[in-house]
Scaffold this motif. Sequence first.
Motif, PDB file in Angstrom:
ATOM      1  N   SER A  24       0.839  -1.196   0.000  1.00 15.45           N
ATOM      2  CA  SER A  24       0.000   0.000   0.000  1.00 15.45           C
ATOM      3  C   SER A  24       0.873   1.246   0.000  1.00 15.45           C
ATOM      4  O   SER A  24       2.039   1.219   0.408  1.00 15.45           O
ATOM      5  N   LEU A  25       0.320   2.327  -0.467  1.00 17.37           N
ATOM      6  CA  LEU A  25       0.980   3.623  -0.473  1.00 17.37           C
ATOM      7  C   LEU A  25       0.003   4.642   0.083  1.00 17.37           C
ATOM      8  O   LEU A  25      -1.097   4.814  -0.450  1.00 17.37           O
ATOM      9  N   ALA A  26       0.390   5.271   1.183  1.00 20.69           N
ATOM     10  CA  ALA A  26      -0.476   6.234   1.872  1.00 20.69           C
ATOM     11  C   ALA A  26      -1.832   5.614   2.195  1.00 20.69           C
ATOM     12  O   ALA A  26      -2.872   6.266   2.090  1.00 20.69           O
ATOM     13  N   THR A 236       8.222  -0.980   5.951  1.00 19.37           N
ATOM     14  CA  THR A 236       7.694   0.380   5.781  1.00 19.37           C
ATOM     15  C   THR A 236       8.800   1.289   5.272  1.00 19.37           C
ATOM     16  O   THR A 236       9.931   1.252   5.765  1.00 19.37           O
ATOM     17  N   PRO A 238       9.197   5.424   4.120  1.00 21.07           N
ATOM     18  CA  PRO A 238       8.604   6.749   3.899  1.00 21.07           C
ATOM     19  C   PRO A 238       8.835   7.199   2.457  1.00 21.07           C
ATOM     20  O   PRO A 238       9.900   6.951   1.887  1.00 21.07           O
ATOM     21  N   THR A 239       7.833   7.840   1.874  1.00 20.21           N
ATOM     22  CA  THR A 239       7.976   8.419   0.538  1.00 20.21           C
ATOM     23  C   THR A 239       7.354   9.809   0.548  1.00 20.21           C
ATOM     24  O   THR A 239       6.580  10.140   1.454  1.00 20.21           O
ATOM     25  N   LEU A 241       4.967  10.755  -1.039  1.00 19.88           N
ATOM     26  CA  LEU A 241       3.520  10.604  -1.198  1.00 19.88           C
ATOM     27  C   LEU A 241       2.857   9.955   0.009  1.00 19.88           C
ATOM     28  O   LEU A 241       1.658   9.743   0.012  1.00 19.88           O
ATOM     29  N   GLY A 242       3.648   9.649   1.024  1.00 26.81           N
ATOM     30  CA  GLY A 242       3.122   8.949   2.197  1.00 26.81           C
ATOM     31  C   GLY A 242       3.882   7.658   2.420  1.00 26.81           C
ATOM     32  O   GLY A 242       4.770   7.290   1.648  1.00 26.81           O
ATOM     33  N   SER A 243       3.524   6.939   3.462  1.00 23.13           N
ATOM     34  CA  SER A 243       4.236   5.717   3.807  1.00 23.13           C
ATOM     35  C   SER A 243       3.906   4.590   2.836  1.00 23.13           C
ATOM     36  O   SER A 243       2.743   4.299   2.579  1.00 23.13           O
TER      37      SER A 243
END
Length: 264
Positions: A24-26, A236, A238-239, A241-243
């Motif tokens: 998942s992303l964010a 996990t 961090p990016t 665009l969110g985690s």
Amino acid sequence: MLLGLAAAAPAQAQGRLEAKYEASLAGIAVGKGGWVIEIGDDQYNAVSSGGTSGLLKAFAGGSGTGASNGRVVAGSLVPSGYVATTVSAKKAETIRMTLTSGYVKEFSIEPEPPVDPERLAITDAHRRNVLDPMTGSLIRAAGSGEVLTADSCRTGMSIFDGRMRYDLKLDYKRMETVKAEKGYHGPALVCALYFTPVAGYIPDRAAIKYLAAQRNMEVWFAPIAGTRVLVPFKVTVPTPLGSAMLEAVEFVTTATPRTAAKTN
């Protein structure tokens, strides 16, 4: 000596893991994958689908499959072969490697990518004392006591993925409890993850710079029953665009009987 995989007593147990992961992303689902790992007395095999063939490959676009196999030598996982195929909207690519005692004897990328003069060259030295990215995603607890200890986190791996040579360093952070929808429910060892590119990459590439600068990446490890091998349960990263998160929704692990010695 291969980094990241501690030696142990010659007698080894056997175990099997069947896991399914969601990425998942964010908080938004972006993909799924699976991983089957079998650890025997003297050999191991791992097969993946989706984005689970390497700790930092899990969030790449497209789909893929991967496989790694090798020997169990004095408790260490020593890879012999690795193959990974990725398919995206733009291209399909297959990477193959043959390894002997931590040395990459042969590797290929099909189709062969164009030469980029900005990419740091891979030398023969970069192909020594390395693991493939799938084997490098596993860690092995030293000794004969508890496997989920702080010392199990304090390790590192030198990885070659057929294109890039990089180092992964782990350090202990804390303990957590995890519960898959199916399978494992219990303690998880949380390790900080640090990425250092070495060769085979383009220094000015933003994604490489970003990953190398991160100090908040984590890997949560859970054990394969009957062995001292720990497998990522959750990752996990961090990016901007969110985690980004890869987490097991199924983590079914079983100890398997040792193979009986043959007698005349």
